[in-house]
Design an enzyme around this catalytic site. Sequence first.
Site, PDB file in Angstrom:
ATOM      1  N   ASP A   1      -9.367   7.681  -7.095  1.00 57.76           N
ATOM      2  CA  ASP A   1     -10.569   7.472  -7.910  1.00 57.76           C
ATOM      3  C   ASP A   1     -10.695   8.565  -8.984  1.00 57.76           C
ATOM      4  O   ASP A   1     -11.221   8.321 -10.065  1.00 57.76           O
ATOM      5  CB  ASP A   1     -11.825   7.498  -7.024  1.00 57.76           C
ATOM      6  CG  ASP A   1     -11.638   6.694  -5.748  1.00 57.76           C
ATOM      7  OD1 ASP A   1     -10.548   6.130  -5.547  1.00 57.76           O
ATOM      8  OD2 ASP A   1     -12.580   6.656  -4.942  1.00 57.76           O
TER       9      ASP A   1
ATOM     10  N   LYS B   1      -0.684  -1.091  -4.450  1.00 58.99           N
ATOM     11  CA  LYS B   1      -1.813  -0.160  -4.544  1.00 58.99           C
ATOM     12  C   LYS B   1      -1.185   1.215  -4.627  1.00 58.99           C
ATOM     13  O   LYS B   1      -0.557   1.687  -3.675  1.00 58.99           O
ATOM     14  CB  LYS B   1      -2.702  -0.286  -3.307  1.00 58.99           C
ATOM     15  CG  LYS B   1      -3.834   0.705  -3.305  1.00 58.99           C
ATOM     16  CD  LYS B   1      -4.906   0.244  -2.358  1.00 58.99           C
ATOM     17  CE  LYS B   1      -5.131   1.162  -1.188  1.00 58.99           C
ATOM     18  NZ  LYS B   1      -5.424   2.545  -1.524  1.00 58.99           N
TER      19      LYS B   1
ATOM     20  N   TYR C   1       0.869  -1.182   0.000  1.00 61.51           N
ATOM     21  CA  TYR C   1       0.000   0.000   0.000  1.00 61.51           C
ATOM     22  C   TYR C   1       0.908   1.234   0.000  1.00 61.51           C
ATOM     23  O   TYR C   1       1.476   1.612   1.015  1.00 61.51           O
ATOM     24  CB  TYR C   1      -0.903  -0.051   1.240  1.00 61.51           C
ATOM     25  CG  TYR C   1      -1.940   1.060   1.343  1.00 61.51           C
ATOM     26  CD1 TYR C   1      -2.115   2.024   0.355  1.00 61.51           C
ATOM     27  CD2 TYR C   1      -2.780   1.136   2.451  1.00 61.51           C
ATOM     28  CE1 TYR C   1      -3.074   3.019   0.461  1.00 61.51           C
ATOM     29  CE2 TYR C   1      -3.742   2.132   2.576  1.00 61.51           C
ATOM     30  CZ  TYR C   1      -3.875   3.064   1.581  1.00 61.51           C
ATOM     31  OH  TYR C   1      -4.825   4.061   1.699  1.00 61.51           O
TER      32      TYR C   1
HETATM   33  O1  SI3 Z   1      -7.001   2.452   1.920  1.00 62.36           O
HETATM   34  C1  SI3 Z   1      -8.044   2.809   1.405  1.00 62.36           C
HETATM   35  O2  SI3 Z   1      -9.094   2.833   2.005  1.00 62.36           O
HETATM   36  C2  SI3 Z   1      -8.021   3.256   0.023  1.00 62.36           C
HETATM   37  O3  SI3 Z   1      -8.154   2.535  -0.915  1.00 62.36           O
HETATM   38  C3  SI3 Z   1      -7.759   4.590  -0.121  1.00 62.36           C
HETATM   39  C4  SI3 Z   1      -8.031   5.176  -1.498  1.00 62.36           C
HETATM   40  O4  SI3 Z   1      -6.812   5.270  -2.177  1.00 62.36           O
HETATM   41  C5  SI3 Z   1      -8.632   6.498  -1.215  1.00 62.36           C
HETATM   42  N1  SI3 Z   1      -7.636   7.299  -0.536  1.00 62.36           N
HETATM   43  C6  SI3 Z   1      -7.889   7.833   0.642  1.00 62.36           C
HETATM   44  C7  SI3 Z   1      -6.762   8.467   1.349  1.00 62.36           C
HETATM   45  O5  SI3 Z   1      -8.997   7.853   1.137  1.00 62.36           O
HETATM   46  C8  SI3 Z   1      -9.172   7.136  -2.460  1.00 62.36           C
HETATM   47  O6  SI3 Z   1     -10.246   6.347  -2.885  1.00 62.36           O
HETATM   48  C9  SI3 Z   1      -9.636   8.561  -2.180  1.00 62.36           C
HETATM   49  O7  SI3 Z   1     -10.512   8.585  -1.064  1.00 62.36           O
HETATM   50  C10 SI3 Z   1     -10.387   9.142  -3.368  1.00 62.36           C
HETATM   51  O8  SI3 Z   1      -9.596   9.038  -4.511  1.00 62.36           O
HETATM   52  C11 SI3 Z   1     -10.781  10.605  -3.112  1.00 62.36           C
HETATM   53  O9  SI3 Z   1      -9.632  11.411  -3.078  1.00 62.36           O
END
Ligand code: SI3
Length: 291
Positions: free
Chosen positions: A190, A164, A136
Amino acid sequence: MRDLRGLYSALLGSFNEDGSVSEKGLRQIIRHNIDHNKMDGLYVGGSTGENFMLSTDEKKRIFEIAKDEAKDDITLMAQVGSVNLKESIELAKFVEDLGYDAISAVTPFYYKFDFDEVHHYYERILEGVDMRMVIYFIPFLTGVNFSIEQFKTLFENKKIVGVKFTQGDFYLLERMRKTFPDKLIFAGFDEMLLPATVLGIDGAIGSTYNVNAERARQIYDLARAEKISEARAIQHVTNDLITDILDNGLYGTIKLLLEEQGIEAGCCREPMKPYTPEMRTRAKEIYKKYF
Ligand code: SI3
């Protein structure tokens, strides 16, 4: 062995007002991701799960609930990383026994560990389990960055099958794709799903997929079919939505949007803010605008 590729929702945490884990809320969110969102996988215990604010027992309970609810309906990847290496080792063994498909571990953060220490951390977690691991990588929150050479060193362990990649550096992403054609790369932002898919990712893991799964699937499928202008139009709407979600509070707003769909997604864990009336009103407006 299950194919790990595809789109994953990063599973939200669900909490009661007193901060305890809401099993009911979690089960509803999991079912929604399987039955309605048709996700390929769930990433359990990540940032979106508010994991780094939880005790070891709470983390274990959430891993148990997710497996019990999802059974084998969906790929399950458990984020076991922690700045407490002993806890990570224990959690990795725990999810192996539960029958998870893969583990993931955030780079150790807070202390400025050097690369040898980070490398040691991954080797130690993997020593005790026979599982596939996805690193990660989220430098904007952890401050930990890797060069291609350092990724190469980590990837020498065959149990490390991918990364990831929550990073906006598309030059690095392209170099990674070319250098490691056999490793799995999951996009973590996203809002960048389209360009990441164009560069040849193997899947994506995101918080907003809990609520915006249909558009995410369209972007992913269209980009893979090289229908770029159609995919771009959907990414534009998606990014308007993400901008509005971020402005109103990321995880809380996603839960409030799920509430609009009848899911009791619960609260966030303090010190995250409780919902204010303004936040609730804004979430309703966002729901009306995009869904
Ligand atoms: O670990 C996780 O829950 C994720 O997969 C995190 C994911 O990369 C999200 N990053 C964070 C810091 O929340 C993204 O989905 C992010 O919320 C989204 O792109 C909005 O910025």
